[in-house]
Design an enzyme around this catalytic site. Structure first.
Site, mmCIF file in Angstrom:
data_model
loop_
_atom_site.group_PDB
_atom_site.id
_atom_site.type_symbol
_atom_site.label_atom_id
_atom_site.label_comp_id
_atom_site.label_asym_id
_atom_site.label_seq_id
_atom_site.Cartn_x
_atom_site.Cartn_y
_atom_site.Cartn_z
ATOM 1 N N VAL A 21 0.588 -1.209 0.205
ATOM 2 C CA VAL A 21 -0.187 0.511 0.176
ATOM 3 C C VAL A 21 1.065 1.267 -0.502
ATOM 4 C CG1 VAL A 21 -1.872 1.201 1.533
ATOM 5 C CG2 VAL A 21 -1.563 -0.738 0.957
ATOM 6 N N ASP A 23 -11.360 -11.633 8.072
ATOM 7 C CA ASP A 23 -10.075 -11.416 8.822
ATOM 8 C C ASP A 23 -9.803 -10.179 9.302
ATOM 9 O OD1 ASP A 23 -6.476 -11.099 8.870
ATOM 10 O OD2 ASP A 23 -6.587 -10.662 6.371
HETATM 11 P P1 ADP Z 1 -3.125 -7.266 2.967
HETATM 12 O O1 ADP Z 1 -4.199 -7.555 2.120
HETATM 13 O O2 ADP Z 1 -1.714 -6.767 1.810
HETATM 14 O O3 ADP Z 1 -3.010 -7.675 4.073
HETATM 15 P P2 ADP Z 1 -4.030 -4.685 3.588
HETATM 16 O O4 ADP Z 1 -5.354 -3.838 2.956
HETATM 17 O O5 ADP Z 1 -4.169 -5.378 4.486
HETATM 18 O O6 ADP Z 1 -3.130 -5.129 2.515
HETATM 19 O O7 ADP Z 1 -2.544 -2.942 3.667
HETATM 20 C C1 ADP Z 1 -1.665 -2.895 4.125
HETATM 21 C C2 ADP Z 1 -1.710 -2.649 5.521
HETATM 22 O O8 ADP Z 1 -0.572 -1.431 4.715
HETATM 23 C C3 ADP Z 1 -1.768 -1.947 6.695
HETATM 24 O O9 ADP Z 1 -1.869 -2.899 7.684
HETATM 25 C C4 ADP Z 1 -1.734 -0.566 6.747
HETATM 26 O O10 ADP Z 1 -0.285 -0.664 7.556
HETATM 27 C C5 ADP Z 1 -0.928 -0.055 5.282
HETATM 28 N N1 ADP Z 1 -3.005 0.321 4.723
HETATM 29 C C6 ADP Z 1 -3.945 -0.359 4.079
HETATM 30 N N2 ADP Z 1 -4.301 0.310 3.856
HETATM 31 C C7 ADP Z 1 -4.339 2.014 4.101
HETATM 32 C C8 ADP Z 1 -5.112 3.714 3.857
HETATM 33 N N3 ADP Z 1 -5.885 3.204 3.526
HETATM 34 N N4 ADP Z 1 -4.088 4.067 5.045
HETATM 35 C C9 ADP Z 1 -2.667 4.086 5.426
HETATM 36 N N5 ADP Z 1 -2.184 2.680 5.842
HETATM 37 C C10 ADP Z 1 -2.973 2.023 4.764
HETATM 38 MG MG MG Z 2 -4.058 -7.025 5.749
#
Ligand code: ADP
Ligand code: MG
Length: 303
Positions: free
Chosen positions: A51, A167
């Site tokens: 991200v 999750d």
């Molecule tokens: P994955 O599906 O690979 O687990 P995530 O959607 O959980 O990915 O995102 C991974 C990390 O990225 C999160 O734990 C957070 O630290 C950061 N992150 C994700 N989305 C956002 C957002 N909208 N704003 C800020 N940080 C984010």
């Molecule tokens: Mg995640």
């Protein structure tokens, strides 16, 4: 402006797909052009996503560029995984398009080419697990309870939409500047089948076992109740300032749960909170009840 965007998108689809009537081409109002994004820095990564923080300039609006979070696939090693992970991302996009709630991260748009991108609102304080580790000394119990209530509100909404998250964990909860929280990472989320369950044959890849209810571990049976179990583990994480819950293999965990072993009472969790938050003792319940939870009095009504 809207028409321009529709026409532009349709033409783009037509060019990519060869001939075809514009009228029959699928139009997705969420589609935005990758050139409208200017990447700034890495925010984090998880199971399959990476991200980044970015500026998004809507070409059809006079508004100043907006900060967004852009999720894309991490480097994928084997072909076998590609189809599976792409499907996971596609499902994440579809589910997020159907959600609108103050405790659920907002989708801004999607890019489909050259690589799939999911564009979300940027949530300033990042993931709850690292937030709690950073602010262990300043985040007090009423704030933890307020976080729990926000998540329960978001999950009650998700339950009303007949979606399971699958999750729910501190790493997938995001914290805003005004210390509200939003549920994020819908990569494993699914629409419930009739009967209120989502059944799978087996575990496909690394799954968040420590957050899973016994019926998930033993029968791969997901429902709002199993999400609620994960909520219990999440509240445990909150009161443990993002310590890791038990980690052991599937058979050992299944056996321990069968024997009635549960996560302990975290040091920051008083007897009163522990006794009044049944989810903390990890008894599956249903979200609308948890909604009655009132952080001011530290009581759960009707539980
Ligand atoms: P994955 O599906 O690979 O687990 P995530 O959607 O959980 O990915 O995102 C991974 C990390 O990225 C999160 O734990 C957070 O630290 C950061 N992150 C994700 N989305 C956002 C957002 N909208 N704003 C800020 N940080 C984010
Ligand atoms: Mg995640």
């Amino acid at each position: 402006a809207f028409l321009l965007r529709v026409t532009g998108n349709c033409l783009r689809h037509e060019l990519q797909n060869g001939s075809g009537s514009v009228a029959t081409l699928p139009y997705d109002p969420w589609t935005i052009d990758e050139t409208a994004l200017k990447m700034i820095e890495r925010l984090g990564e998880g199971r399959y996503g990476e991200v980044n923080k970015a500026f998004y300039t809507d070409p059809l609006s006079e508004d100043a560029p907006r900060l967004v979070a852009v999720k894309q696939l991490k480097q994928i090693k084997s072909d076998r995984n590609i189809a599976f992970i792409m499907e996971e991302m596609r499902s994440e996009m579809e589910i997020m398009k159907s959600l609108q709630h103050e405790n659920i991260v907002e989708i801004v748009g999607v890019c489909v080419d050259p690589v799939p991108l999911l564009i979300m609102e940027f949530v300033e304080n990042g993931a709850l697990n690292s937030f709690l580790r950073r602010h262990q000394n300043s985040v007090e119990v009423p704030q933890l309870l307020a976080f729990a209530k926000d998540v329960a509100n978001g999950m009650a909404y998700l339950q009303s939409k007949e979606i399971v998250h699958r999750d729910l964990a501190a790493r997938n909860i995001l914290v805003t500047t005004d210390l509200r929280v939003k549920i994020s990472d819908f990569g494993l989320a699914r629409f419930l089948d009739t009967g209120g369950y989502y059944l799978t044959q087996n575990f496909k890849r690394d799954v968040p076992l420590a957050w899973y209810a016994p019926e998930v571990i033993e029968f791969h049976k997901y429902s709002s109740k199993s999400d609620c179990w994960s909520f219990g583990v999440l509240v445990w994480e909150m009161f443990s300032y993002a310590a890791a819950p038990y980690f052991c293999d599937l058979k050992v965990l299944a056996e321990r749960l069968r024997q009635g072993q549960r996560l302990g009472q975290p040091a920051a969790c008083s007897d009163e909170v522990y006794a009044n938050l049944p989810c903390l003792t990890i008894i599956p319940s249903i979200f609308p009840y948890i909604n009655c939870f009132n952080p001011a009095t530290i009581r759960c009504k009707e539980l």
